[in-house]
Design an enzyme around this catalytic site. Structure first.
Site, PDB file in Angstrom:
ATOM      1  N   GLY A  82      35.422  30.764  36.295  1.00 54.93           N
ATOM      2  CA  GLY A  82      36.427  30.398  37.289  1.00 54.93           C
ATOM      3  C   GLY A  82      36.392  28.930  37.686  1.00 54.93           C
ATOM      4  O   GLY A  82      36.258  28.033  36.842  1.00 54.93           O
TER       5      GLY A  82
ATOM      6  N   GLU B  22      24.176  35.646  36.092  1.00 53.92           N
ATOM      7  CA  GLU B  22      24.796  36.320  34.959  1.00 53.92           C
ATOM      8  C   GLU B  22      23.770  37.186  34.239  1.00 53.92           C
ATOM      9  O   GLU B  22      22.567  37.015  34.409  1.00 53.92           O
ATOM     10  CB  GLU B  22      25.384  35.271  33.988  1.00 53.92           C
ATOM     11  CG  GLU B  22      26.427  34.352  34.613  1.00 53.92           C
ATOM     12  CD  GLU B  22      27.718  35.067  35.019  1.00 53.92           C
ATOM     13  OE1 GLU B  22      27.950  36.208  34.567  1.00 53.92           O
ATOM     14  OE2 GLU B  22      28.497  34.477  35.804  1.00 53.92           O
TER      15      GLU B  22
ATOM     16  N   TYR C 188      41.011  29.369  50.068  1.00 51.53           N
ATOM     17  CA  TYR C 188      42.353  29.797  49.692  1.00 51.53           C
ATOM     18  C   TYR C 188      43.118  30.163  50.952  1.00 51.53           C
ATOM     19  O   TYR C 188      42.524  30.705  51.901  1.00 51.53           O
ATOM     20  CB  TYR C 188      42.290  31.006  48.737  1.00 51.53           C
ATOM     21  CG  TYR C 188      43.655  31.416  48.259  1.00 51.53           C
ATOM     22  CD1 TYR C 188      44.424  30.561  47.471  1.00 51.53           C
ATOM     23  CD2 TYR C 188      44.201  32.649  48.613  1.00 51.53           C
ATOM     24  CE1 TYR C 188      45.692  30.904  47.059  1.00 51.53           C
ATOM     25  CE2 TYR C 188      45.468  33.006  48.199  1.00 51.53           C
ATOM     26  CZ  TYR C 188      46.214  32.130  47.418  1.00 51.53           C
ATOM     27  OH  TYR C 188      47.481  32.466  47.020  1.00 51.53           O
TER      28      TYR C 188
ATOM     29  N   TYR D 120      44.272  38.510  53.104  1.00 54.26           N
ATOM     30  CA  TYR D 120      43.469  37.327  52.789  1.00 54.26           C
ATOM     31  C   TYR D 120      43.228  36.452  54.023  1.00 54.26           C
ATOM     32  O   TYR D 120      42.190  36.565  54.680  1.00 54.26           O
ATOM     33  CB  TYR D 120      44.087  36.517  51.622  1.00 54.26           C
ATOM     34  CG  TYR D 120      43.006  35.688  50.972  1.00 54.26           C
ATOM     35  CD1 TYR D 120      42.368  36.113  49.819  1.00 54.26           C
ATOM     36  CD2 TYR D 120      42.547  34.513  51.581  1.00 54.26           C
ATOM     37  CE1 TYR D 120      41.312  35.384  49.281  1.00 54.26           C
ATOM     38  CE2 TYR D 120      41.502  33.786  51.049  1.00 54.26           C
ATOM     39  CZ  TYR D 120      40.889  34.218  49.901  1.00 54.26           C
ATOM     40  OH  TYR D 120      39.839  33.507  49.395  1.00 54.26           O
TER      41      TYR D 120
ATOM     42  N   LYS E 211      36.324  32.158  55.357  1.00 55.32           N
ATOM     43  CA  LYS E 211      36.805  30.809  55.020  1.00 55.32           C
ATOM     44  C   LYS E 211      36.871  29.923  56.275  1.00 55.32           C
ATOM     45  O   LYS E 211      36.654  28.715  56.195  1.00 55.32           O
ATOM     46  CB  LYS E 211      38.165  30.878  54.321  1.00 55.32           C
ATOM     47  CG  LYS E 211      38.125  31.571  52.956  1.00 55.32           C
ATOM     48  CD  LYS E 211      37.179  30.891  51.970  1.00 55.32           C
ATOM     49  CE  LYS E 211      37.236  31.496  50.579  1.00 55.32           C
ATOM     50  NZ  LYS E 211      36.217  30.960  49.657  1.00 55.32           N
TER      51      LYS E 211
END
Ligand code: NAD
Length: 395
Positions: free
Chosen positions: A52, A75, A225, A235, A244
């Site tokens: 990303g 990962e 975002y 959101y 956020k």
């Protein structure tokens, strides 16, 4: 083995090493096709570097600015015939490509929220890099273990104040349905802030500063975002939106603490793109399929690499060193997404989109192909009928 995609809801449980490497190379090629960035970072630390926006940031730093990079991610390598996660393959490919150009690139796979990874990162920086002049914070995680108490917090994607229902795209069935989400509890809100808010970003900067590995005039950036009104209940005004808000609080606090170094902290509001994190947000995937169709038609469509290349060239390292900010002090990379003509078109389509109009009104095919590309499938030039070795190691 021959590796095929196995999609389960909003994840694909297989990934293709050659396809992931080709995907990384496409992003590198894009960055190299752009004008060189003068005065870019020399030594960058990217937290959340494997997929990303973090991966694209790392590519922009390494191949657009010739920066040495240290990437942190969480990962899974390949084991017992199971493929690795795409971020593993991406990071191996990125390190190989960077080293081939004589750039230092090194990675740490582990929990970025832990004290241990912070200590390991500092040791690596001290032994190999000297001082860091850019720290990108691009984690998207469903959970966080508090490094001091050991308590595990889980982030949720829930509306606040009341239950909420809205249209939802079922990508498996290619249908649009109504989905209802229960209002968040106070604990949901505080846990999401704990995971996706700014506390860990502050801890990273504090640890790096105390270890004296931050360069004078260093920059640090975390990603945010906002999006259009149709997604606000889930959101901006939901649990993730509270996190956020906390990220923006942390930016102010970090700015204070970096003052003595002449450093600066920024929050960049990025465009909606297809990533593993965004495909898990209910309702947002439908918005993205509509947005992509409109932006591809009206212009300004970008993916992660175009966004991050523009962040570096037009925001962080241009304008004589002054980073352009909006009235709230935020970098706006979502400027093209939020243009009136784009959002008017989204508002026009939203009430009309249903299962029967998916093909006509959305870029469903484009979304699906970008989703599969996240896992290395459907990338041009890759022979998916060829045998491929799933175990790929860092050199
Ligand atoms: P992503 O899922 O593609 O990447 C997440 C990264 O975090 C990966 O590198 C992963 O390995 C790493 N990670 C997760 N948990 C970790 C842990 N415990 N320790 C170490 N690494 C860990 O996500 P993304 O969509 O690129 O999101 C990155 C940031 O960008 C987030 O803050 C997100 O809110 C923001 N953002 C995303 C979008 C979007 O549309 N995708 C839009 C605007 C902003």
């Amino acid at each position: 083995m021959i590796i095929r995609p196995k999609v389960r809801g909003f994840v694909c449980v297989t990934s293709h090493p050659t396809g992931c490497a080709a995907n990384v190379q496409e992003q590198i090629d894009y960055v190299k096709s752009q004008p060189a960035i003068n005065d870019g970072p020399k030594n960058a630390l990217i937290i959340g570097a494997s997929t990303g926006y973090g991966l694209a940031s790392r590519i922009a730093a390494a191949f657009g600015c010739k920066a040495n990079t240290l990437g942190i991610f969480f990962e899974r390598p390949s084991e017992r015939g199971r493929t690795a996660t795409p971020g593993w393959y991406n990071s191996v490919a990125l390190e190989n490509a960077a080293k081939a150009e004589g750039l230092y690139a090194s990675s740490l796979n582990g929990d970025a929220f832990s004290n241990k990874i912070k200590e390991q990162a500092i040791e690596r920086i001290q032994s190999d890099m000297g001082k860091i002049d850019l720290v990108i914070y691009s984690l998207a995680s469903p959970r966080r273990t508090d490094p001091e108490t050991g308590e595990v917090y889980r982030s949720t994607l829930k509306p606040i104040g009341r239950d909420y229902s809205n249209k939802y795209l079922d990508t498996d069935k290619k249908t649009i349905q109504e989905a209802s989400l229960e209002a968040a509890t106070d604990e949901d809100i505080s846990s999401t802030v704990k995971v996706m808010g700014g506390e860990d970003w502050e801890l990273w900067i504090q640890a790096l500063k105390e270890a004296n590995v931050l360069a004078d005039n260093c920059k640090t950036v975390a990603y945010d975002y906002i999006g259009p009104q149709v997604t606000w209940p889930i959101y901006k005004d939901g649990t993730i939106g509270r996190a956020k808000i906390d990220l923006r609080r942390a930016k102010e606090a970090i700015n204070q603490s970096l003052g003595s170094l002449g450093g600066e902290a920024h929050v960049s509001v990025n465009k909606a793109v297809v990533t593993q994190a965004s495909s898990a947000i209910p309702g947002v995937n439908l918005y993205v399929t509509i947005l992509f169709k409109i932006m591809k038609e009206l212009g300004g469509h970008e993916g992660c690499i175009e966004q991050m290349s523009r962040l570096f060239s037009d925001r962080l390292y241009s304008n004589g060193g002054t980073v352009p900010l909006d009235e709230l002090g935020l970098i706006r990379m979502d400027d093209w997404e939020m243009e009136q003509k784009i959002q008017d078109a989204v508002s026009d389509v939203w009430p009309r989109v249903n299962t029967d109009t998916i093909n006509e009104l959305t870029d469903f095919e484009g979304y699906q192909s970008e989703f599969l590309r996240l896992f290395g499938f459907g990338v041009d030039g890759v022979d998916y009928e060829a045998e491929v070795e799933p175990e790929v190691e860092f050199s």
